[in-house]
Design an enzyme around this catalytic site. Sequence first.
Site, mmCIF file in Angstrom:
data_model
loop_
_atom_site.group_PDB
_atom_site.id
_atom_site.type_symbol
_atom_site.label_atom_id
_atom_site.label_comp_id
_atom_site.label_asym_id
_atom_site.label_seq_id
_atom_site.Cartn_x
_atom_site.Cartn_y
_atom_site.Cartn_z
ATOM 1 N N CYS A 35 -0.207 -0.482 9.406
ATOM 2 C CA CYS A 35 -1.247 0.378 8.732
ATOM 3 C C CYS A 35 -0.932 1.736 9.186
ATOM 4 O O CYS A 35 -0.631 3.056 8.757
ATOM 5 C CB CYS A 35 -2.091 0.644 8.227
ATOM 6 N N GLU A 79 -11.193 -0.791 5.646
ATOM 7 C CA GLU A 79 -9.149 0.246 6.900
ATOM 8 C C GLU A 79 -8.732 -0.392 6.013
ATOM 9 O O GLU A 79 -7.826 -1.348 6.224
ATOM 10 C CB GLU A 79 -9.342 -1.107 7.840
#
Length: 497
Positions: free
Chosen positions: A288, A254
Site C-alpha cells: 500500500c 487501513e
Amino acid sequence: MAPELNALKVEPRLWIDGVWADGSGTVAVTNPATGDLLAEVQRGSAEDLRRAIEGAQRAFAAWSRAPAALRGEVLKRAAALLTARRSTLAALLTREQGKPLAQALGEVDYAASFFQWFGEEARRLCGRIQPHPTPGFEYLVQPFPAGVVGLITPWNFPLAQGAKKVAAALAAGCTAVWKPAEQTPLIALALAPLLVEAGLPAGGLQIVTAPGRLVGEVFTQDARIRVLSLTGSTETGRSLAAAAVRHFPRLSLELGGNAPFIVLPDADLEKAASDLVRLKFLCSGQVCVTANRIFIPASRESEFLEHLQPLWLQARVGNGLHDGVDAGPLIHHQACQQVRALIEDALAQGAAEVCVNRTHATDARLAAGSFCAPTVVRGVRDDMALASTEIFGPVAPILTYASIEEAVWRANGTPFGLAAYVYGTDVARARAVAEALEVGIVGVNEWRPLRAEIPFGGIKESGLGWEGGEEGLHEFVVLKTIALPRASVNIGTKENL
Ligand code: NAD
C-alpha cells in the site's frame, strides 16, 4: 502440503476456542511461484463466525480484567516465540505469499516487533483525574477495553498486518476474531498455537478463514463486534463503513494508497534510484505504501534513468525460496493481467518502456507461476490510469515536473493520502515539502519509514485511525468519564491523637 505446517503445529482448519475445527467447504491455497497446492483450508460459514464471536465474548470477561502487566507478558512471550521460529515461519510465508525469503524474515521480525511493542505498551495505558468546576467533585477519565473486535487482513503482508491488529487488541484487553485473506490463511493460523503457548487463554484469538463479503455482513450485523479493523482496498473499506451504520462499531481502516516519490532537484540521484528499486521490489510492488508515481525534475530525468536502469535490470525475479532472488511472483495470474493492462494503456497513450526485467523467464520451473516483469515506464501523465490507480505491481511510472510547487500540487492531486517519499540534500526544503504533502507518513531520504513504535495511518480515502505507536492501542479502547464527589476526609488533628 507445506512442510512447515507440522513443525509449527498448524492444521488447515478454523481455530475456535483454542481448538482446531471444521467449517463448511474448503479453499485451495497455492504457491504463486509454482502453482503447487499447499493445503485445502477449511472455510468458515456465517454460523462458524458467530460461534467464534460468542467464544471471544466469553473469553473477554476474564481477559479484559486480567492485569495489564500480565497481558503484556503474554504478548512479549509471543514476540520471543516468533523470533525463535522465524526461519520456519518465513519459509511458510514465502511458500504461501511468494515474497523472497529475506523479505519474509523481515516480515516475521516486523510482526514480532508489534507483539513486543504492545506488550510493553499494555501497562502504560492510563486514565486521569481531572478537576471539576464544582467544589467537592472531580472527574475520573478511565480507559476500558472496547470488547470483541473483528479483524480483516489482506494477503500482501499476511502475518504483519494481522500482528499489528492482534497485538494491539489483546494489549488493550479485547478479544478478537481474525479473518485472514483466503489466499494466505496458513501463516495467520500459525499464530494460533503460538499464542496459546505464550499464555493466551482459549477464545482470546479466534481465526476463521471465510469469504470477505460474508465476514463483512456477519461482523456488521453483530452488535457484539465493537471495533472493526480492516486493512484492504478503499472499495472494501467503503462497503464496510456503509454497513457499519447498523451498530456503529468503531472503524479502523487501513486502505489503498498512491504514494508519490518526489526526487528534488538537489537529490542524490544514485541513492534515490537505489532506494526506489528496493521499495518497488519489496513484495513485488504489492504494498500500500509503495511508490506509485515517481516525480523527477525534467532537467534530471535522463541522469536519474541512467542510475535506475542498471539497478533495475540487475535485480533477480524468481521463486522466493531460491537464493539471490529480489522479487517474487504476484499473488495470482489475474493480478499480472491487471498490471500489464495498466502498462499497455499508458503505452497506447504515448508513454514508453525504459526497461523490463525478465530474469524469471529463464527459469523453466517458474512457467506456472504468476510472474510480472518489473517495468520502468517514462512519459507518464497524471491523467493516465497508470498514475491515477493503485498499480499493486513492480512498475515505476516516471513523471517529470518543472517546479517543486508543481510537483507538490500534483502529488496531492489524488483521493489517496497514505505515504510519500521525498529525496533531497537540503533537508530543510525536503522537510517543507514533506509537510505540504497530504499523507499520513513521509520518508525523507528513507524508503521504509515504518516501525512498531510510530503511528501509521492514512488520511483522505486511505483510511481512518492508526496502527502502531501509542495511538494503535487507543483504537481498541473506549473511555468512560465518571463525575463523582471527592471524598472529603479529615486527615486528623492533634486533638484526635
Ligand atoms: P481487499 O480489500 O480485496 O481484501 C482485503 C481483505 O478484505 C481480505 O481479507 C478480503 O477477503 C476482505 N474483504 C473483501 N471484501 C470484503 C467485504 N465486502 N467485507 C469485508 N471484508 C472484505 O484488498 P486486497 O486486494 O486483498 O489487498 C490489497 C489492498 O489492500 C490494496 O488496496 C492495498 O493498498 C490495501 N492495503 C492497505 C494497507 C494499509 O496499511 N493502508 C496495507 C496493505 C494493503
